[in-house]
Design a protein around this motif. Structure first.
Motif, PDB file in Angstrom:
ATOM      1  N   ILE A 115      40.203  37.250  46.370  1.00 37.38           N
ATOM      2  CA  ILE A 115      39.363  38.002  47.508  1.00 37.38           C
ATOM      3  C   ILE A 115      40.530  39.249  47.843  1.00 37.38           C
ATOM      4  O   ILE A 115      40.085  40.226  48.375  1.00 37.38           O
ATOM      5  CB  ILE A 115      39.694  36.767  48.862  1.00 37.38           C
ATOM      6  CG1 ILE A 115      38.898  35.767  48.187  1.00 37.38           C
ATOM      7  CG2 ILE A 115      39.804  37.252  49.918  1.00 37.38           C
ATOM      8  CD1 ILE A 115      38.930  34.511  48.904  1.00 37.38           C
ATOM      9  N   ARG A 116      41.676  38.898  47.570  1.00 38.11           N
ATOM     10  CA  ARG A 116      42.733  40.357  48.031  1.00 38.11           C
ATOM     11  C   ARG A 116      42.339  41.591  47.216  1.00 38.11           C
ATOM     12  O   ARG A 116      42.219  42.748  47.939  1.00 38.11           O
ATOM     13  CB  ARG A 116      44.232  39.941  47.662  1.00 38.11           C
ATOM     14  CG  ARG A 116      44.945  39.126  48.805  1.00 38.11           C
ATOM     15  CD  ARG A 116      46.327  39.387  48.745  1.00 38.11           C
ATOM     16  NE  ARG A 116      47.024  38.797  47.352  1.00 38.11           N
ATOM     17  CZ  ARG A 116      47.046  37.805  47.275  1.00 38.11           C
ATOM     18  NH1 ARG A 116      47.196  36.656  48.157  1.00 38.11           N
ATOM     19  NH2 ARG A 116      47.763  37.355  46.008  1.00 38.11           N
ATOM     20  N   GLY A 117      41.870  41.194  45.891  1.00 36.96           N
ATOM     21  CA  GLY A 117      41.445  42.490  45.115  1.00 36.96           C
ATOM     22  C   GLY A 117      40.087  43.017  45.447  1.00 36.96           C
ATOM     23  O   GLY A 117      39.911  44.183  45.670  1.00 36.96           O
ATOM     24  N   LEU A 118      39.352  42.122  46.044  1.00 37.78           N
ATOM     25  CA  LEU A 118      37.792  42.391  46.520  1.00 37.78           C
ATOM     26  C   LEU A 118      38.012  43.270  47.937  1.00 37.78           C
ATOM     27  O   LEU A 118      37.274  44.292  48.039  1.00 37.78           O
ATOM     28  CB  LEU A 118      37.229  41.183  46.765  1.00 37.78           C
ATOM     29  CG  LEU A 118      36.544  40.446  45.527  1.00 37.78           C
ATOM     30  CD1 LEU A 118      35.996  39.370  45.778  1.00 37.78           C
ATOM     31  CD2 LEU A 118      35.486  41.483  44.716  1.00 37.78           C
ATOM     32  N   GLN A 119      38.969  42.697  48.796  1.00 39.86           N
ATOM     33  CA  GLN A 119      39.198  43.530  49.976  1.00 39.86           C
ATOM     34  C   GLN A 119      39.819  44.928  49.782  1.00 39.86           C
ATOM     35  O   GLN A 119      39.495  45.732  50.547  1.00 39.86           O
ATOM     36  CB  GLN A 119      40.325  42.557  51.028  1.00 39.86           C
ATOM     37  CG  GLN A 119      39.459  41.451  51.676  1.00 39.86           C
ATOM     38  CD  GLN A 119      40.198  40.454  52.035  1.00 39.86           C
ATOM     39  OE1 GLN A 119      41.591  40.368  52.006  1.00 39.86           O
ATOM     40  NE2 GLN A 119      39.861  39.544  53.024  1.00 39.86           N
ATOM     41  N   ALA A 120      40.718  44.868  48.700  1.00 48.52           N
ATOM     42  CA  ALA A 120      41.260  46.224  48.674  1.00 48.52           C
ATOM     43  C   ALA A 120      40.224  47.220  47.894  1.00 48.52           C
ATOM     44  O   ALA A 120      40.634  48.450  47.808  1.00 48.52           O
ATOM     45  CB  ALA A 120      42.290  45.980  47.505  1.00 48.52           C
ATOM     46  N   GLY A 121      38.961  46.720  47.698  1.00 47.73           N
ATOM     47  CA  GLY A 121      37.740  47.551  47.284  1.00 47.73           C
ATOM     48  C   GLY A 121      37.745  48.003  45.833  1.00 47.73           C
ATOM     49  O   GLY A 121      37.801  48.828  45.241  1.00 47.73           O
ATOM     50  N   ALA A 122      37.896  46.877  44.995  1.00 50.40           N
ATOM     51  CA  ALA A 122      37.701  46.990  43.370  1.00 50.40           C
ATOM     52  C   ALA A 122      36.190  47.754  43.127  1.00 50.40           C
ATOM     53  O   ALA A 122      35.298  46.976  43.764  1.00 50.40           O
ATOM     54  CB  ALA A 122      37.675  45.435  42.888  1.00 50.40           C
ATOM     55  N   GLN A 123      36.367  48.740  42.620  1.00 48.42           N
ATOM     56  CA  GLN A 123      35.141  49.698  42.146  1.00 48.42           C
ATOM     57  C   GLN A 123      34.212  48.820  41.119  1.00 48.42           C
ATOM     58  O   GLN A 123      32.820  48.837  41.090  1.00 48.42           O
ATOM     59  CB  GLN A 123      35.356  50.698  41.641  1.00 48.42           C
ATOM     60  CG  GLN A 123      35.328  51.802  43.256  1.00 48.42           C
ATOM     61  CD  GLN A 123      37.189  52.234  42.949  1.00 48.42           C
ATOM     62  OE1 GLN A 123      37.844  51.400  42.443  1.00 48.42           O
ATOM     63  NE2 GLN A 123      37.291  53.427  43.352  1.00 48.42           N
ATOM     64  N   VAL A 124      34.870  48.140  40.126  1.00 49.24           N
ATOM     65  CA  VAL A 124      34.340  47.378  39.279  1.00 49.24           C
ATOM     66  C   VAL A 124      34.536  45.833  39.287  1.00 49.24           C
ATOM     67  O   VAL A 124      35.754  45.555  39.357  1.00 49.24           O
ATOM     68  CB  VAL A 124      34.556  47.863  37.598  1.00 49.24           C
ATOM     69  CG1 VAL A 124      33.655  47.109  36.684  1.00 49.24           C
ATOM     70  CG2 VAL A 124      34.260  49.300  37.695  1.00 49.24           C
ATOM     71  N   VAL A 125      33.702  44.991  39.399  1.00 46.95           N
ATOM     72  CA  VAL A 125      33.845  43.410  39.272  1.00 46.95           C
ATOM     73  C   VAL A 125      33.300  43.052  38.169  1.00 46.95           C
ATOM     74  O   VAL A 125      32.077  43.290  37.735  1.00 46.95           O
ATOM     75  CB  VAL A 125      33.264  42.811  40.618  1.00 46.95           C
ATOM     76  CG1 VAL A 125      33.531  41.424  40.489  1.00 46.95           C
ATOM     77  CG2 VAL A 125      34.063  43.323  42.000  1.00 46.95           C
ATOM     78  N   ILE A 126      34.008  42.234  37.376  1.00 46.76           N
ATOM     79  CA  ILE A 126      33.499  41.526  35.947  1.00 46.76           C
ATOM     80  C   ILE A 126      33.733  40.014  36.212  1.00 46.76           C
ATOM     81  O   ILE A 126      35.010  39.746  36.583  1.00 46.76           O
ATOM     82  CB  ILE A 126      34.377  42.111  34.976  1.00 46.76           C
ATOM     83  CG1 ILE A 126      34.225  43.565  34.894  1.00 46.76           C
ATOM     84  CG2 ILE A 126      33.969  41.265  33.653  1.00 46.76           C
ATOM     85  CD1 ILE A 126      35.415  44.244  34.177  1.00 46.76           C
TER      86      ILE A 126
END
Length: 207
Positions: A115-126
């Protein structure tokens, strides 16, 4: 099938430098066939076994599509945690000269960290389908800026019973997007999905 040199594919200097660092000069047949179509904005159904270089075949065009905007722009779905990690590692390697955040999300790892990584705005999600659905339901993932969705080893995901999850996820992404299917086999169930979610895809098959 002509094999192209990476220098002939019109790649950004950052991606080209990373490719050369990895020791690649010549694209594999699947890369030579898929990369130009994907760079031109088309959809692809790629039939290729593991080990043919398919991760770079979709990974390179995906990285070339990204903007600096800190929003999820590319989604890669993989059947297993192991594959998600492997794809993430290869994309991180290919993106090393670009300022891109790449985040694997899968079950068995603390969701808070993801969730922290997603909130930080990861441009690529695998991610694996189950965990991606989990994030959608929690409202912790936002696909409104997604430009490309890749289903890697699509046949395996269907064999594992993820069809409903895949359809649920695809419906959460924008209507206008590139959709890429990679699969070792092409059963009717895959072709049904491609007809439903792809736009005049180019078939690329490596025997």
């Amino acid at each position: 099938m002509t094999k192209l040199k990476f220098d002939e594919l019109g790649l950004s200097k950052e991606v080209l430098k990373a490719v050369h660092d990895m020791g690649f000069e010549e694209a594999t047949p699947i890369q030579s066939a898929a990369i130009p179509v994907l760079l031109a904005g088309g959809d692809v159904i790629g039939q290729a076994q593991t080990g043919t270089g398919k991760t770079a075949a979709f990974g390179i065009p995906a990285l070339e599509l990204l903007t600096a905007e800190r929003k999820t722009q590319v989604l890669v779905l993989c059947p297993t945690r192991e594959l998600a990690i492997q794809v993430a590692e290869e994309l991180i390697e290919l993106a090393k000269y670009k300022k891109i955040q790449i985040l694997p999300v899968y079950g068995g790892q603390q969701i808070e960290r993801q969730i922290r990584g997603l909130q930080a705005g990861a441009q690529v999600v695998i991610g694996t389908p189950g965990r991606v659905v989990d994030h959608i339901k929690r409202g912790t993932i936002n696909f409104s800026s997604v430009k490309m969705v890749i289903l890697d080893e699509a046949d395996e995901m269907l064999d594992m019973g993820f069809r409903d999850d895949l359809e649920f996820i695809l419906k959460e992404t924008p209507k206008v997007r590139q959709t890429v299917f990679f699969s070792a086999t092409m059963p009717k169930s895959i072709l049904d999905l491609t007809r439903k979610y792809q736009n005049e895809p180019e078939h690329v098959s490596i025997k």
